[in-house]
Design a protein around this motif. Structure first.
Motif, PDB file in Angstrom:
ATOM      1  N   VAL A  63       0.869  -1.177   0.000  1.00 28.62           N
ATOM      2  CA  VAL A  63       0.000   0.000   0.000  1.00 28.62           C
ATOM      3  C   VAL A  63       0.904   1.225   0.000  1.00 28.62           C
ATOM      4  N   GLN A  64       0.632   2.154  -0.908  1.00 31.74           N
ATOM      5  CA  GLN A  64       1.362   3.417  -0.953  1.00 31.74           C
ATOM      6  C   GLN A  64       0.341   4.544  -0.927  1.00 31.74           C
ATOM      7  N   VAL A  65       0.517   5.489  -0.009  1.00 31.96           N
ATOM      8  CA  VAL A  65      -0.417   6.591   0.145  1.00 31.96           C
ATOM      9  C   VAL A  65       0.273   7.895  -0.227  1.00 31.96           C
ATOM     10  N   ASP A  66      -0.365   8.660  -1.099  1.00 33.86           N
ATOM     11  CA  ASP A  66       0.109   9.999  -1.452  1.00 33.86           C
ATOM     12  C   ASP A  66      -0.810  10.991  -0.742  1.00 33.86           C
ATOM     13  N   LEU A  67      -0.325  11.568   0.323  1.00 33.52           N
ATOM     14  CA  LEU A  67      -1.125  12.470   1.154  1.00 33.52           C
ATOM     15  C   LEU A  67      -1.606  13.682   0.364  1.00 33.52           C
TER      16      LEU A  67
END
Length: 102
Positions: A63-67
């Motif tokens: 999982v990769q989150v781009d705030l």
């Protein structure tokens, strides 16, 4: 790569083997990658909460989150049910607003 005495030699040549826990690793398994839109994230805690909940879904590899954009990229073994991802994001305290397949 650690050799498993129960695996055939050709498995090591192909980069695929089954570990002592019975999990097959190596090889070229096709992954599904989806990008979801999440509303309401404003800080690192938000990122950590969403990441932890989505990583808990069966089949999720990363999982990769781009705030800044609110995009959450999920790599998984199979297509995840939208409702399952929405429930995980909701459990973290945020709202899933869309999905884009890659």
């Amino acid at each position: 790569m650690r050799r498993n005495d129960h695996a055939p030699a050709h498995a090591y040549l192909q980069g695929v083997y089954t570990g002592a826990d019975g999990v097959r690793s190596g090889g070229s398994t096709a992954m599904v990658k989806d990008v979801y839109e999440v509303k309401g994230m404003t800080c690192g805690h938000c990122v950590a909460a969403v990441t932890a909940e989505v990583e808990g879904l069966a089949g999720v590899e990363s999982v990769q989150v781009d705030l800044a954009s609110g995009e959450v990229t999920v790599a998984s073994e199979r297509q995840l049910a939208y409702d399952d991802v929405a429930a995980a994001v909701d459990e973290a305290g945020y709202e899933l607003t869309g999905r884009h397949e890659r």
